[in-house]
Design a protein around this motif. Sequence first.
Motif, short mmCIF file in Angstrom:
data_model
loop_
_atom_site.label_atom_id
_atom_site.label_comp_id
_atom_site.label_asym_id
_atom_site.label_seq_id
_atom_site.Cartn_x
_atom_site.Cartn_y
_atom_site.Cartn_z
N GLY A 153 1.24 -1.18 -0.31
CA GLY A 153 -0.09 0.04 0.28
C GLY A 153 0.52 1.08 0.15
N TYR A 154 0.64 2.31 0.50
CA TYR A 154 0.93 3.36 0.87
C TYR A 154 1.39 3.82 2.34
CZ TYR A 154 -0.09 3.87 -3.94
OH TYR A 154 0.27 4.27 -5.10
N ARG A 155 2.71 4.72 2.20
CA ARG A 155 2.52 5.45 3.76
C ARG A 155 1.81 6.57 3.79
NH1 ARG A 155 8.28 7.07 6.50
NH2 ARG A 155 7.43 6.59 8.46
N TYR A 156 0.87 6.54 5.18
CA TYR A 156 -0.37 7.87 4.99
C TYR A 156 0.35 9.68 4.92
CZ TYR A 156 -4.23 10.52 5.60
OH TYR A 156 -5.67 10.99 4.99
N ARG A 157 0.26 9.95 4.10
CA ARG A 157 0.17 11.56 4.08
C ARG A 157 -0.96 12.05 3.73
NH1 ARG A 157 5.36 11.12 6.41
NH2 ARG A 157 6.20 9.72 6.03
N GLY A 158 -1.94 12.14 4.36
CA GLY A 158 -3.03 12.65 3.43
C GLY A 158 -3.90 13.44 4.64
N PRO A 159 -4.98 13.91 4.21
CA PRO A 159 -5.06 14.85 5.57
C PRO A 159 -5.74 14.51 6.92
CG PRO A 159 -7.12 14.78 4.02
CD PRO A 159 -5.46 13.67 3.35
N ILE A 160 -5.95 13.04 6.88
CA ILE A 160 -6.44 12.85 8.44
C ILE A 160 -5.18 12.40 9.27
CG2 ILE A 160 -7.28 11.12 10.42
CD1 ILE A 160 -8.51 10.06 7.32
N ALA A 161 -4.51 13.42 10.18
CA ALA A 161 -3.65 13.79 10.55
C ALA A 161 -2.82 12.48 12.10
CB ALA A 161 -3.52 14.80 11.69
N PRO A 162 -3.95 11.75 12.33
CA PRO A 162 -4.13 10.53 13.51
C PRO A 162 -3.01 9.94 12.18
CG PRO A 162 -6.09 11.23 13.76
CD PRO A 162 -5.00 12.27 12.94
N LEU A 163 -3.79 9.45 11.26
CA LEU A 163 -2.64 8.45 10.39
C LEU A 163 -1.50 8.77 9.93
CD1 LEU A 163 -6.14 7.88 8.61
CD2 LEU A 163 -4.74 6.21 11.38
N ASN A 164 -0.86 9.92 9.67
CA ASN A 164 0.39 10.33 9.18
C ASN A 164 1.32 9.57 9.51
OD1 ASN A 164 1.70 12.07 7.25
ND2 ASN A 164 2.02 12.87 9.02
N GLY A 165 2.17 9.58 8.38
CA GLY A 165 3.11 8.31 9.06
C GLY A 165 3.25 6.51 9.12
N HIS A 166 1.59 6.30 9.55
CA HIS A 166 1.50 5.23 9.02
C HIS A 166 1.51 4.05 7.43
CE1 HIS A 166 0.91 5.55 13.45
NE2 HIS A 166 0.16 5.90 13.19
N TYR A 167 1.66 3.13 7.65
CA TYR A 167 1.39 2.39 6.64
C TYR A 167 0.94 1.62 6.48
CZ TYR A 167 3.08 -0.44 2.85
OH TYR A 167 3.27 -0.43 0.91
N PHE A 168 -0.71 2.09 5.20
CA PHE A 168 -1.80 0.69 4.58
C PHE A 168 -1.44 -0.31 4.07
CE2 PHE A 168 -3.14 4.77 7.40
CZ PHE A 168 -4.13 4.29 7.59
N PHE A 169 -1.66 -1.55 4.50
CA PHE A 169 -1.80 -2.66 3.64
C PHE A 169 -2.53 -3.59 3.31
CE2 PHE A 169 0.64 -3.55 7.03
CZ PHE A 169 0.88 -4.92 7.02
N GLY A 170 -2.65 -4.32 3.00
CA GLY A 170 -3.68 -5.33 2.68
C GLY A 170 -3.47 -6.66 2.61
N ASP A 171 -4.42 -7.83 2.58
CA ASP A 171 -3.88 -9.02 2.39
C ASP A 171 -5.00 -9.56 0.97
OD1 ASP A 171 -2.56 -11.87 3.61
OD2 ASP A 171 -4.90 -12.50 2.85
N SER A 172 -5.21 -9.79 0.62
CA SER A 172 -5.92 -10.01 -1.21
C SER A 172 -6.66 -11.30 0.02
CB SER A 172 -5.35 -10.11 -2.62
OG SER A 172 -4.89 -11.59 -2.40
N CYS A 173 -6.40 -12.47 0.25
CA CYS A 173 -7.10 -13.79 0.66
C CYS A 173 -7.84 -13.58 1.92
CB CYS A 173 -5.80 -14.98 1.68
SG CYS A 173 -4.80 -15.15 -0.59
N SER A 174 -7.85 -12.79 2.98
CA SER A 174 -8.19 -12.39 3.97
C SER A 174 -9.67 -11.13 3.47
CB SER A 174 -7.71 -11.91 5.22
OG SER A 174 -7.03 -10.88 5.11
N SER A 175 -9.00 -10.93 2.96
CA SER A 175 -9.34 -8.93 2.50
C SER A 175 -9.46 -8.09 3.89
CB SER A 175 -10.86 -9.49 2.16
OG SER A 175 -10.68 -9.62 0.98
N GLU A 176 -8.34 -8.18 4.31
CA GLU A 176 -8.20 -7.34 5.41
C GLU A 176 -7.33 -6.25 5.01
OE1 GLU A 176 -7.95 -9.28 9.91
OE2 GLU A 176 -7.37 -10.22 7.74
N VAL A 177 -7.78 -5.12 5.63
CA VAL A 177 -6.71 -4.27 5.63
C VAL A 177 -6.11 -3.67 6.37
CG1 VAL A 177 -6.42 -1.23 5.38
CG2 VAL A 177 -8.39 -2.40 3.39
N PHE A 178 -4.50 -2.89 7.53
CA PHE A 178 -3.89 -3.58 7.85
C PHE A 178 -2.75 -1.92 8.00
CE2 PHE A 178 -4.05 -7.51 7.03
CZ PHE A 178 -4.94 -8.32 8.36
N ILE A 179 -2.32 -1.62 9.55
CA ILE A 179 -2.03 -0.07 10.04
C ILE A 179 -0.75 -0.86 10.00
CG2 ILE A 179 -1.84 1.98 10.84
CD1 ILE A 179 -4.12 1.77 10.89
N GLY A 180 0.54 -0.36 9.46
CA GLY A 180 1.99 -0.95 10.21
C GLY A 180 2.34 1.03 11.15
#
Length: 170
Positions: A97-124
């Motif tokens: 996914g992407y390292r978040y750099r958008g307008p939602i301040a608490p998410l800034n710098g976190h890395y978002f990714f997923g798994d296509s088998c479980s269909s989950e989205v995660f935050i690192g």
Amino acid sequence: DACAEIWLYGFRNPWRFSFDRANGDLWIGDVGEGAWEEISYWPAAGGVNRDFGYPKCEGNHFGRPSGSGTNCPASNGSVAALIEYSHDDMRCSIVGGYRYRGPIAPLNGHYFFGDSCSSEVFIGAQDGGSSYTVFPTGIAPGYGTVAAFGEGQNGELYVVDHLNGRIWRF
């Protein structure tokens, strides 16, 4: 060092990669072979070692030829996975996914990714140093199948749902 056009190597199946818009760092989702999925990282400033370990390592575990333990990168001198997870809980195919750099301040710098088998989205979420804690976002199977992520002009993050043909925005 045999071919100048090969920049980084030692990946099995890099499925989606992105550059951090704040600093140019490269984030790579690498689909594992047997039991581990991984997120690899390459700083914009580069480095000397360009070997990410596959097939000798799968994540931070031994791959082929077989070995044991979790010190595979240290034992063969390859670059360690920044984030990894096992094939437990129906997880089996990472989507970078992407390292978040958008307008939602608490998410800034976190890395978002997923798994296509479980269909989950995660935050690192970075733990201050170079280690990451992974949190599920609650976006899971009822939403479809995670196939890819996208980033808008202002840094907003989008998730592509392959199963239902939808695009979700954070």
